[in-house]
Each structure stands twice: as structure tokens, then as C-alpha cells.
Design an enzyme around this catalytic site. Sequence first.
Site, short mmCIF file in Angstrom:
data_model
loop_
_atom_site.label_atom_id
_atom_site.label_comp_id
_atom_site.label_asym_id
_atom_site.label_seq_id
_atom_site.Cartn_x
_atom_site.Cartn_y
_atom_site.Cartn_z
N GLU A 1 29.99 -8.31 6.67
CA GLU A 1 30.94 -7.95 5.62
C GLU A 1 32.29 -7.56 6.19
O GLU A 1 32.39 -7.13 7.35
CB GLU A 1 30.43 -6.78 4.78
CG GLU A 1 29.39 -7.16 3.76
CD GLU A 1 29.16 -6.04 2.75
OE1 GLU A 1 29.03 -6.37 1.57
OE2 GLU A 1 29.09 -4.87 3.15
N ARG B 1 23.78 -3.74 -10.79
CA ARG B 1 23.93 -3.33 -9.40
C ARG B 1 24.00 -1.82 -9.28
O ARG B 1 23.46 -1.23 -8.34
CB ARG B 1 25.17 -3.99 -8.78
CG ARG B 1 25.28 -3.75 -7.28
CD ARG B 1 26.36 -4.58 -6.64
NE ARG B 1 27.70 -4.17 -7.08
CZ ARG B 1 28.82 -4.71 -6.62
NH1 ARG B 1 28.78 -5.69 -5.73
NH2 ARG B 1 30.00 -4.30 -7.06
N LYS C 1 25.76 0.48 -3.31
CA LYS C 1 27.18 0.86 -3.33
C LYS C 1 27.24 2.40 -3.34
O LYS C 1 27.61 3.03 -4.33
CB LYS C 1 27.89 0.25 -4.54
CG LYS C 1 29.39 0.12 -4.35
CD LYS C 1 30.00 -0.76 -5.44
CE LYS C 1 31.51 -0.84 -5.35
NZ LYS C 1 31.98 -1.50 -4.12
#
Length: 270
Positions: A219, A81, A183
Site C-alpha cells: 500500500e 467495511r 481502518k
Amino acid sequence: MPEINWDELGFSFIPTDKMFISKGDVDGNYDEGKLVPFGNIELSPAACVLNYGQGVFEGLKAQRTKDNKIVLFRPLDNGKRLKASAERLAIPPYDPEKFVEAVKMTVLANKHYIPPYEKGSLYIRPILFGSGPILGVAPAPEYTFIVFVVPVGPYYKGGFKPIRLEITKDFHRAAPKGTGAAKAIGNYAGSLVPGKLTKEKGFDQELYLDAANEKYIEEVGTANFFCVVDDVLLTPRLSGSILPGITSCLLYTSDAADELDGVDLGGRRI
């Protein structure tokens, strides 16, 4: 051994002994890296990360089992990720396999900071950012990869209990075709004001809806969203603006369940 009250451990910064650091260039050639004493780093005021936010990070944990073994949960997936996030921000990616080795090295160098069984965990924070100086809006000429660790307890003050969420329509976390699936460090700065306002109302976190329609749950401010409806576990569909969770993205099946008993989640049955 560090003098830490494990029973009172919260989610706050505690310095540890060692951190891992590696330097790389624009072609993705990173050195082998090394463990150094935990401490401040030096950056140019013109560093790309300071001026244009070219940086990504990860978060994972090491814990002790009942028989005192040290375990990690799918660290390679965090490495993959980080690679995907880096590519979205034009950062030469750090190899996921080397990522795992760096994480292991840092954990073992600070293993006396891992709380006893069921007393908490060792939070692991890998960061990859443009450390080289740049003036125009462009990728940095140099990159730095760091892994540091902190002993932590539960993220929320109430411990491992259900939390209260407030749906917000005053703010969006991420827009379609933006950086919501990465991220990226800048994604989190934008959540500080919504988080402050919702906590002032007595809630633990804000719950974001999709920016395009303000209809689908996306989220929570600090986490992926799950819910159980009629004994079915649901989580929102990965739409490009949701950060793929290390747990949630691995739970997806191909069975769509966009609506279930009037609850429209835009997600999938898992």
C-alpha cells in the site's frame, strides 16, 4: 452560503454546520441518533479510545454532478467495511444500512458546503469509537458513532496529477495477522514519521512492502496502490494486511497474475 473560495480549496479542515451522533452499548444497541450542531465532544480521560485506541473510521465523498445532483459512491460498501473493522477491534458494529442513512442525513444538512461541479467534493468522515471509561485492557462499556463533513479539494497539493512515491524498507505499515485490513485509527499514527521523512526527500508518499518478505508491494501511506503494466491494471492481492479499497476490492477477478514481465506485485490481473 459559506464564504469559501472554491478555486483555492485544499484538503484541510473547515467546520460545517451539523454532525450526526449516536450512542451504543456493549451489546450493539445504538440509539436512533440525531443531527446536532458541529462542535467539540466531551470524553472521560479514561475513555478506551484515548488509552487503548479502540476506534475505527471511514472516508467517502459527496459530489455535485454537471446537472447539480448530489451523488455518493457506494456508501453501503463503506458501511460494510466499517462493520468489518469494528469487529476486528471488538467494537459492536453499527448497522451498514443505518450508516448510509446517517451519511445521507449529514450530507443533506450541510449540502450548501458541497463545492460546485468539478470544484471539489464534500468529504465525509464517519467515526466509531470506545467512548466509555475503562482502566484495564478491555473493550469499552459505551460507544459513540459520529459523522461529520468537510468541503475539500484534491488531497495532494499538485492537484489531480501523478505523484512521486518512495519505496521504504525502513518501515512496515502492517504485519500479517495484525490490524492492517481494518481502518483502525492507530494504523495511521504509525505512518506519520515515514510520511514526514519521505516528503523531506521530495516525494509525495511512501510505498510500503509486505512485512513478511519485503518483496511485494502492499500500500501507499494514504491510499491503495494501482499500476498499469502493458495496458493491464494491477493492484496488490488482499492478504489480510491490506485495507480493502472500496474501488479496488470490487475490481478483483479470479485471474491471478503474480508476476508480469518481471514486475512482481503479489497481486491480481483485473
